[in-house]
Design a protein around this motif. Structure first.
Motif, mmCIF file in Angstrom:
data_model
loop_
_atom_site.group_PDB
_atom_site.id
_atom_site.type_symbol
_atom_site.label_atom_id
_atom_site.label_comp_id
_atom_site.label_asym_id
_atom_site.label_seq_id
_atom_site.Cartn_x
_atom_site.Cartn_y
_atom_site.Cartn_z
ATOM 1 N N LYS A 1 0.820 -1.208 0.000
ATOM 2 C CA LYS A 1 0.000 0.000 0.000
ATOM 3 C C LYS A 1 0.856 1.260 0.000
ATOM 4 O O LYS A 1 0.601 2.198 -0.752
ATOM 5 C CB LYS A 1 -0.928 0.007 1.218
ATOM 6 C CG LYS A 1 -1.845 -1.208 1.285
ATOM 7 C CD LYS A 1 -2.708 -1.207 2.513
ATOM 8 C CE LYS A 1 -3.868 -0.257 2.380
ATOM 9 N NZ LYS A 1 -4.860 -0.677 1.392
ATOM 10 N N SER A 2 1.873 1.320 0.854
ATOM 11 C CA SER A 2 2.767 2.475 0.943
ATOM 12 C C SER A 2 4.118 2.006 1.445
ATOM 13 O O SER A 2 4.238 0.921 2.037
ATOM 14 C CB SER A 2 2.214 3.551 1.892
ATOM 15 O OG SER A 2 0.937 4.000 1.484
ATOM 16 N N ASN B 1 -7.466 4.321 -3.043
ATOM 17 C CA ASN B 1 -7.464 5.167 -1.851
ATOM 18 C C ASN B 1 -8.199 4.558 -0.661
ATOM 19 O O ASN B 1 -9.161 5.124 -0.149
ATOM 20 C CB ASN B 1 -8.041 6.545 -2.172
ATOM 21 C CG ASN B 1 -7.661 7.568 -1.113
ATOM 22 O OD1 ASN B 1 -6.643 7.416 -0.452
ATOM 23 N ND2 ASN B 1 -8.473 8.587 -0.950
ATOM 24 N N ARG B 2 -7.771 3.371 -0.258
ATOM 25 C CA ARG B 2 -8.197 2.749 0.995
ATOM 26 C C ARG B 2 -9.703 2.435 1.066
ATOM 27 O O ARG B 2 -10.333 2.574 2.107
ATOM 28 C CB ARG B 2 -7.816 3.637 2.189
ATOM 29 C CG ARG B 2 -6.309 3.705 2.406
ATOM 30 C CD ARG B 2 -5.930 4.758 3.442
ATOM 31 N NE ARG B 2 -4.519 4.702 3.757
ATOM 32 C CZ ARG B 2 -3.555 5.201 3.003
ATOM 33 N NH1 ARG B 2 -3.867 5.806 1.871
ATOM 34 N NH2 ARG B 2 -2.285 5.095 3.341
ATOM 35 N N GLU C 1 -1.293 2.768 -3.738
ATOM 36 C CA GLU C 1 -2.680 2.312 -3.809
ATOM 37 C C GLU C 1 -3.362 2.807 -5.073
ATOM 38 O O GLU C 1 -2.997 3.846 -5.634
ATOM 39 C CB GLU C 1 -3.460 2.804 -2.599
ATOM 40 C CG GLU C 1 -3.070 2.126 -1.316
ATOM 41 C CD GLU C 1 -3.856 2.675 -0.150
ATOM 42 O OE1 GLU C 1 -4.626 1.912 0.433
ATOM 43 O OE2 GLU C 1 -3.710 3.860 0.165
ATOM 44 N N GLU D 1 4.084 13.915 -1.393
ATOM 45 C CA GLU D 1 4.025 12.459 -1.573
ATOM 46 C C GLU D 1 3.879 11.743 -0.241
ATOM 47 O O GLU D 1 3.213 10.709 -0.145
ATOM 48 C CB GLU D 1 5.272 11.972 -2.311
ATOM 49 C CG GLU D 1 5.409 12.479 -3.740
ATOM 50 C CD GLU D 1 4.295 11.992 -4.650
ATOM 51 O OE1 GLU D 1 3.671 10.953 -4.337
ATOM 52 O OE2 GLU D 1 4.038 12.651 -5.676
ATOM 53 N N TYR E 1 5.940 6.993 -0.256
ATOM 54 C CA TYR E 1 5.243 6.974 -1.540
ATOM 55 C C TYR E 1 4.038 6.045 -1.430
ATOM 56 O O TYR E 1 4.090 4.999 -0.764
ATOM 57 C CB TYR E 1 6.171 6.502 -2.668
ATOM 58 C CG TYR E 1 5.599 6.740 -4.041
ATOM 59 C CD1 TYR E 1 5.618 8.009 -4.608
ATOM 60 C CD2 TYR E 1 5.019 5.704 -4.762
ATOM 61 C CE1 TYR E 1 5.083 8.238 -5.868
ATOM 62 C CE2 TYR E 1 4.483 5.914 -6.030
ATOM 63 C CZ TYR E 1 4.521 7.189 -6.568
ATOM 64 O OH TYR E 1 3.981 7.415 -7.806
ATOM 65 N N ASP E 2 2.939 6.446 -2.097
ATOM 66 C CA ASP E 2 1.681 5.717 -2.043
ATOM 67 C C ASP E 2 1.518 4.874 -3.305
ATOM 68 O O ASP E 2 1.643 5.392 -4.414
ATOM 69 C CB ASP E 2 0.521 6.708 -1.906
ATOM 70 C CG ASP E 2 -0.815 6.015 -1.776
ATOM 71 O OD1 ASP E 2 -0.828 4.872 -1.279
ATOM 72 O OD2 ASP E 2 -1.844 6.601 -2.163
ATOM 73 N N LYS F 1 -4.421 11.569 2.427
ATOM 74 C CA LYS F 1 -4.594 12.355 1.218
ATOM 75 C C LYS F 1 -4.186 13.792 1.511
ATOM 76 O O LYS F 1 -4.203 14.249 2.663
ATOM 77 C CB LYS F 1 -6.045 12.304 0.725
ATOM 78 C CG LYS F 1 -7.068 12.801 1.735
ATOM 79 C CD LYS F 1 -8.485 12.618 1.198
ATOM 80 C CE LYS F 1 -9.528 13.077 2.218
ATOM 81 N NZ LYS F 1 -10.904 12.877 1.730
ATOM 82 N N LYS G 1 0.253 11.870 0.763
ATOM 83 C CA LYS G 1 -0.530 10.874 0.019
ATOM 84 C C LYS G 1 -0.330 9.479 0.597
ATOM 85 O O LYS G 1 -1.268 8.667 0.636
ATOM 86 C CB LYS G 1 -0.125 10.895 -1.449
ATOM 87 C CG LYS G 1 -0.594 12.128 -2.216
ATOM 88 C CD LYS G 1 0.129 12.283 -3.527
ATOM 89 C CE LYS G 1 0.008 11.067 -4.412
ATOM 90 N NZ LYS G 1 0.725 11.251 -5.701
ATOM 91 N N ALA G 2 0.869 9.179 1.044
ATOM 92 C CA ALA G 2 1.145 7.852 1.588
ATOM 93 C C ALA G 2 0.402 7.602 2.891
ATOM 94 O O ALA G 2 0.023 6.472 3.195
ATOM 95 C CB ALA G 2 2.649 7.672 1.794
#
Length: 523
Positions: free
Chosen positions: A356-357, A467-468, A464, A415, A461-462, A422, A418-419
């Motif tokens: 995911k991250s 978005n969960r 996904e 970034e 860094y994300d 949001k 985002k990880a």
């Protein structure tokens, strides 16, 4: 046409809360099964706590409680703990019936990183201080009139400079430490001899020399340090996939419950021990001696009606004899950035179904486990100019993330946001600011204003897609055995200093509780 208008919720009296099933809450303490005192000096470095009951466990309302005792030899040896984290926990393992459900190494470093990246300053200063995870100095730095007291100086701040990479208080960027700042625990000399600033010009005005009487004042240490033979109590909400699920853990469906295994860190990684007296107010730090006592897991248990448990077993029968719970766990990997300006590749061999991250941070290798400075809660920039991730043959992102220069951290921070969630998410506020990201390799030991300044630099860094909102919607590195690498460009200013890199891979974890009472996990 029928009128489709509806009444607002404020006048809709048919919309009432449903009635709950009968339940009772209970607080229960679970003690270690292998002793009551744990210390590096005795060799008892692993604490195991069995958690089992005929109830449901609300893990989000449960916590670990313990006392940290200073076992130093002299009365003038004061122990300061790493802030923002339970620094004595090196590794957290959770197992059930011999099956390892979760295993997180370098746990205290992860805990501090999550705290600083997701909690606002006021939360850490208030809640973490109450839980024993942060030591707030009696004041920003005391002036002469207030020496030994708990009043703020008239300026309310002291001036320091971002160090030049070698721990020296030089450089062009000014740093102001105030009562609102998060700091590492300072020595008594630093607390009493801060450089006060001119409120208008912001330049250093006077240097207040501490008196012997002020250094001997117990009030300087009482709220921030542990005296020899005394202890500090911690109440730790444990962070892990198994213990942070939204749903209750059905202990009544598990034959063996589960076991929390905690491994102690090396003796000097808990913090610093500094001798301080009138005769030697600025003595060199020494090796730390400490013990962890009175460990217990304080569980919030929920007892439900027996008919509910019967219905739950029927649901498990209908779904193939398995109860499924979902969470997110971390895998830790480390590497070395050499002492030359170069491009370095660190391998993260995580074979999981959903990445995911990924988060990372850095620390001067000579400071890991040193008795002269803090380490678990110190996160340095390491002269990094840019970085990217590679999974298989694909780059993430396609162009490197720039973080070269004090005023060029915006892309890296975006970034990182985002990880964790949001951009613009007000629920995840950082505890640090730009001035705290500039330390490349300078030590944090509390022996100067700069040495007390928070050091917080992170990369992330994300990966996904949605978005969960769904499980296993990250990148699958397990099915095709895809390698994960992080590519880091280290600048020329970092030549001569080696850094250790700590990276954490956040991935989905699906926990299964079988009808026969056993537990397993799919990551």
């Amino acid at each position: 046409m029928m009128d489709s208008r509806v009444a607002p919720p404020q006048v809709n009296y048919d919309n009432v809360l449903p009635l709950a099933i009968e339940s009772r809450s209970n607080r229960r303490e679970f003690l270690p099964v292998n002793g009551q005192s744990f210390s590096n000096s005795t060799g008892a470095t692993i604490c195991r706590i069995d958690v089992n009951a005929d109830s449901m466990l609300d893990a989000t309302h449960s916590y670990l409680e313990c006392d940290i005792r200073n076992d130093a030899a002299a009365d003038t040896d004061f122990l300061s703990l790493n802030n923002f984290t339970p620094s004595w926990i090196q590794r957290l393992r959770i197992e059930s019936g011999g099956v390892v459900i979760e295993d997180i190494n370098e746990y205290s470093r992860l805990y501090a990183m999550l705290s600083l990246c997701q909690c606002p300053q006021d939360y850490l200063k208030n809640n973490y201080a109450n839980l024993g995870l942060y030591s707030e100095p009696p004041s920003a730095l005391l002036n002469t009139a207030a020496a030994g007291s708990e009043q703020l100086p008239s300026s309310g701040a002291i001036s320091a400079f971002i160090d030049d990479g070698g721990g020296n208080d030089t450089g062009a960027q000014n740093v102001t430490l105030s009562a609102a700042d998060l700091t590492y625990t300072p020595t008594a000399r630093t607390t009493l001899s801060g450089i006060q600033t001119d409120q208008v010009g912001g330049v250093p005005a006077t240097h207040v020399a501490p008196t012997d009487a002020a250094l001997a004042a117990g009030g300087v240490h009482a709220k921030t340090k542990i005296f020899r033979g005394q202890s500090k109590r911690m109440c730790i909400p444990l962070v892990s996939g198994w213990l942070n699920m939204d749903k209750y853990i059905p202990l009544i469906m598990m034959n063996a419950g589960f076991t929390i295994e905690l491994t102690l860190c090396d003796a000097n990684r808990i913090g610093m021990t500094t001798p301080e007296s009138n005769a030697a107010p600025n003595a060199a730090p020494i090796d730390s001696l400490w013990s962890v006592l009175n460990v217990k897991y304080v569980a919030h248990l929920i007892d439900l009606d027996r008919s509910f448990y019967d219905r739950l077993r029927m649901v498990m029968d209908a779904s193939g004899g398995v109860l499924q719970l979902a969470g997110q766990t971390y895998r830790h990997y480390s590497g070395i950035l050499g002492n030359a300006a170069n491009q370095y590749t660190i391998s993260l061999p995580a074979r999981v179904k959903s990445v995911k991250s990924i988060f990372g941070t850095f620390l001067n290798s000579t400071q890991v486990g040193s008795n002269t400075c803090y380490d678990s809660s110190v996160f340095q920039k390491a002269h990094i100019e840019s970085f990217r991730f590679e999974i298989g043959s694909v780059r993430y992102p396609q162009t490197d993330i720039d973080c070269n220069g004090y005023d060029k951290q915006a892309q890296r921070e975006a970034e990182l946001d985002k990880a964790f969630g949001k951009i613009g998410d007000y629920q995840h506020q950082k505890a640090y600011s730009l001035k705290h990201t500039a330390n490349n390799e300078g030590i944090r030991n509390g022996r100067s204003p700069t040495g007390s300044c928070l050091s917080a630099f992170f990369v992330g860094y994300d990966f996904e897609a949605f978005n969960r909102v769904m499980l296993e919607q990250g990148i699958d590195t397990s099915s095709r055995s895809l390698p994960i690498n992080v590519i880091i460009n280290k600048g020329a200013s970092g030549a001569g200093v080696e850094h250790r890199a700590d990276f954490y891979v956040l991935c989905d974890a699906i926990f299964f509780i079988n009808l026969d009472g056993t537990a397993s996990v799919s990551v």
